[in-house]
Design an enzyme around this catalytic site. Structure first.
Site, PDB file in Angstrom:
ATOM      1  N   SER A 163       0.860  -1.194   0.000  1.00  0.00           N
ATOM      2  CA  SER A 163       0.000   0.000   0.000  1.00  0.00           C
ATOM      3  C   SER A 163       0.887   1.231   0.000  1.00  0.00           C
ATOM      4  O   SER A 163       2.046   1.175   0.441  1.00  0.00           O
ATOM      5  CB  SER A 163      -0.855   0.027   1.270  1.00  0.00           C
TER       6      SER A 163
ATOM      7  N   TYR B  32      -2.632  -1.448  10.674  1.00  0.00           N
ATOM      8  CA  TYR B  32      -2.660  -1.727   9.226  1.00  0.00           C
ATOM      9  C   TYR B  32      -1.411  -1.166   8.554  1.00  0.00           C
ATOM     10  O   TYR B  32      -0.740  -1.869   7.790  1.00  0.00           O
ATOM     11  CB  TYR B  32      -3.918  -1.104   8.610  1.00  0.00           C
TER      12      TYR B  32
HETATM   13  N1  LIG Z   1      -8.510   0.086  -1.620  1.00  0.00           N
HETATM   14  C1  LIG Z   1      -7.450   0.778  -1.259  1.00  0.00           C
HETATM   15  O1  LIG Z   1      -7.495   2.000  -1.091  1.00  0.00           O
HETATM   16  C2  LIG Z   1      -6.126   0.072  -1.046  1.00  0.00           C
HETATM   17  C3  LIG Z   1      -4.972   0.862  -0.943  1.00  0.00           C
HETATM   18  C4  LIG Z   1      -3.752   0.242  -0.722  1.00  0.00           C
HETATM   19  C5  LIG Z   1      -3.687  -1.132  -0.605  1.00  0.00           C
HETATM   20  N2  LIG Z   1      -4.819  -1.874  -0.721  1.00  0.00           N
HETATM   21  C6  LIG Z   1      -4.704  -3.329  -0.554  1.00  0.00           C
HETATM   22  O2  LIG Z   1      -5.341  -3.991  -1.612  1.00  0.00           O
HETATM   23  C7  LIG Z   1      -5.748  -5.305  -1.161  1.00  0.00           C
HETATM   24  C8  LIG Z   1      -7.171  -5.550  -1.626  1.00  0.00           C
HETATM   25  O3  LIG Z   1      -8.033  -4.624  -0.979  1.00  0.00           O
HETATM   26  P1  LIG Z   1      -9.323  -4.002  -1.690  1.00  0.00           P
HETATM   27  O4  LIG Z   1      -9.174  -2.538  -1.628  1.00  0.00           O
HETATM   28  O5  LIG Z   1      -9.579  -4.664  -2.979  1.00  0.00           O
HETATM   29  O6  LIG Z   1     -10.452  -4.361  -0.607  1.00  0.00           O
HETATM   30  P2  LIG Z   1     -11.634  -5.437  -0.584  1.00  0.00           P
HETATM   31  O7  LIG Z   1     -12.536  -5.254  -1.744  1.00  0.00           O
HETATM   32  O8  LIG Z   1     -12.196  -5.374   0.782  1.00  0.00           O
HETATM   33  O9  LIG Z   1     -10.873  -6.821  -0.794  1.00  0.00           O
HETATM   34  C9  LIG Z   1     -10.214  -7.493   0.250  1.00  0.00           C
HETATM   35  C10 LIG Z   1     -10.103  -8.956  -0.137  1.00  0.00           C
HETATM   36  O10 LIG Z   1      -9.340  -9.627   0.895  1.00  0.00           O
HETATM   37  C11 LIG Z   1     -10.025 -10.810   1.231  1.00  0.00           C
HETATM   38  N3  LIG Z   1      -9.755 -11.181   2.619  1.00  0.00           N
HETATM   39  C12 LIG Z   1      -9.883 -10.428   3.737  1.00  0.00           C
HETATM   40  N4  LIG Z   1      -9.601 -11.155   4.821  1.00  0.00           N
HETATM   41  C13 LIG Z   1      -9.281 -12.406   4.372  1.00  0.00           C
HETATM   42  C14 LIG Z   1      -8.914 -13.614   5.006  1.00  0.00           C
HETATM   43  N5  LIG Z   1      -8.815 -13.752   6.349  1.00  0.00           N
HETATM   44  N6  LIG Z   1      -8.655 -14.699   4.238  1.00  0.00           N
HETATM   45  C15 LIG Z   1      -8.764 -14.609   2.889  1.00  0.00           C
HETATM   46  N7  LIG Z   1      -9.116 -13.505   2.224  1.00  0.00           N
HETATM   47  C16 LIG Z   1      -9.377 -12.425   2.973  1.00  0.00           C
HETATM   48  C17 LIG Z   1     -11.504 -10.515   0.994  1.00  0.00           C
HETATM   49  O11 LIG Z   1     -12.169 -11.726   0.698  1.00  0.00           O
HETATM   50  P3  LIG Z   1     -13.172 -12.504   1.714  1.00  0.00           P
HETATM   51  O12 LIG Z   1     -13.810 -11.481   2.586  1.00  0.00           O
HETATM   52  O13 LIG Z   1     -14.122 -13.191   0.779  1.00  0.00           O
HETATM   53  O14 LIG Z   1     -12.282 -13.462   2.441  1.00  0.00           O
HETATM   54  C18 LIG Z   1     -11.449  -9.635  -0.235  1.00  0.00           C
HETATM   55  O15 LIG Z   1     -11.484 -10.408  -1.411  1.00  0.00           O
HETATM   56  C19 LIG Z   1      -5.552  -5.304   0.344  1.00  0.00           C
HETATM   57  O16 LIG Z   1      -4.364  -5.982   0.687  1.00  0.00           O
HETATM   58  C20 LIG Z   1      -5.420  -3.846   0.691  1.00  0.00           C
HETATM   59  O17 LIG Z   1      -4.666  -3.622   1.854  1.00  0.00           O
HETATM   60  C21 LIG Z   1      -6.034  -1.306  -0.953  1.00  0.00           C
END
Ligand SMILES: NC(=O)c1ccc[n+]([C@@H]2O[C@H](COP(=O)([O-])OP(=O)(O)OC[C@H]3O[C@@H](n4cnc5c(N)ncnc54)[C@H](OP(=O)(O)O)[C@@H]3O)[C@@H](O)[C@H]2O)c1
Length: 253
Positions: free
Chosen positions: A138, A151
């Site tokens: 991130s 986080y």
């Molecule tokens: N959106 C942003 O602004 C942003 C910025 C920087 C980095 N990121 C990173 O991008 C990645 C994806 O995030 P996103 O923004 O796409 O959010 P999201 O839509 O909430 O996706 C998160 C994913 O992680 C999975 N997950 C959560 N806990 C889990 C567990 N215990 N076991 C297996 N899977 C799990 C969820 O699937 P289930 O709930 O079905 O398990 C979901 O598919 C994350 O690592 C996040 O830190 C996001």
């Protein structure tokens, strides 16, 4: 990296960035296996993308990771790309009491999970002529958020781990990449359509274009000033950035 003809396993692909990347990679002719805890969403993703496969996975559970790795090794022995994308982003307050269960869940999902998953697939990845581990960290790995302190710490730790792993694997067939998203409009906190958040489709398109190059760190141009380490002036930059968010907070639903 070559963006066709791979066998790709991606964690956290039931929504957001993971699903977006999975679908973009599937459309490029890769064999894509998605994972996550929510079975109904895995079924939805595979139904929408014929040929894609799915396996349920809880990244906080070492036995679930071991089971997924064994299943992948048996059913997809050509697997050559692991994308460690799953993550959670709870709010906390490092000036107050930290909820222990939430902290443990965050560290287990965002840090132990990718380390365990990569370890479980390392022998298989090394056996391929060309393979990739891609960690999703991130922008907060470089610019911690006071409202998401644990986080931010997990993402900084994963950024650190990415670099040591890249070095340790330098003479093998395994390349280690990092994608460091900016604020993207997903359900990670709350899909608020805040104008400061990058639209998901634009983020996925930018990331796919950069994955097609030989870059090791992939981030959008807009976060370059945050990536450029301010050195001994680091805390002044962090304080200014966090004050801006105190003045104009991230919507939480
Ligand atoms: N959106 C942003 O602004 C942003 C910025 C920087 C980095 N990121 C990173 O991008 C990645 C994806 O995030 P996103 O923004 O796409 O959010 P999201 O839509 O909430 O996706 C998160 C994913 O992680 C999975 N997950 C959560 N806990 C889990 C567990 N215990 N076991 C297996 N899977 C799990 C969820 O699937 P289930 O709930 O079905 O398990 C979901 O598919 C994350 O690592 C996040 O830190 C996001």
């Amino acid at each position: 990296m070559q963006l066709t003809g791979n066998t790709i396993f991606i964690t956290g692909a039931t929504s957001g960035i993971g699903r977006g990347l999975a679908e973009a990679l599937h459309a490029r002719g890769n064999k894509v296996i998605v994972s996550g805890r929510r079975k109904a969403l895995l079924d939805e993703v595979t139904a929408a993308n014929p040929g894609m496969e799915a396996i349920e996975l809880d990244m906080t559970d070492p036995s679930s990771i071991a089971h997924a790795a064994a299943w992948l090794t048996r059913h997809h022995p050509s697997l050559n790309v692991l994308i460690n994308n799953a993550g959670i982003m709870p709010f906390d307050d490092p000036a107050g009491v930290i909820d222990d269960a939430t902290m443990q869940q965050t560290v287990a999902t965002n840090l132990f999970g990718p380390i365990r998953m990569t370890s479980a697939l390392m022998d298989l990845l090394k056996s391929q002529p060309s393979s990739y581990v891609i960690h999703n960290t991130s922008v907060v790995a470089f610019m911690p958020l006071a409202a998401n302190a644990v986080y931010s710490a997990t993402k900084a730790a994963l950024h650190s781990y990415t670099q040591t792993q890249r070095f340790a694997l330098r003479d093998t067939s395994v390349k280690v990449l990092e994608i460091a998203p900016p604020w993207v409009n997903t359900d990670l906190i709350y899909k608020s359509d805040d104008p400061r958040a990058m639209p998901l489709e634009a983020y996925v398109a930018d990331t796919m274009a950069q994955l097609a190059t030989d870059k090791q760190e992939i981030y959008v141009d807009a976060i370059q000033p945050l990536r450029d380490n301010p050195g001994s002036n680091e805390y002044a930059l962090i304080a200014t950035f966090n004050q801006a968010l105190v003045d104009n907070p991230i919507p939480v639903g």
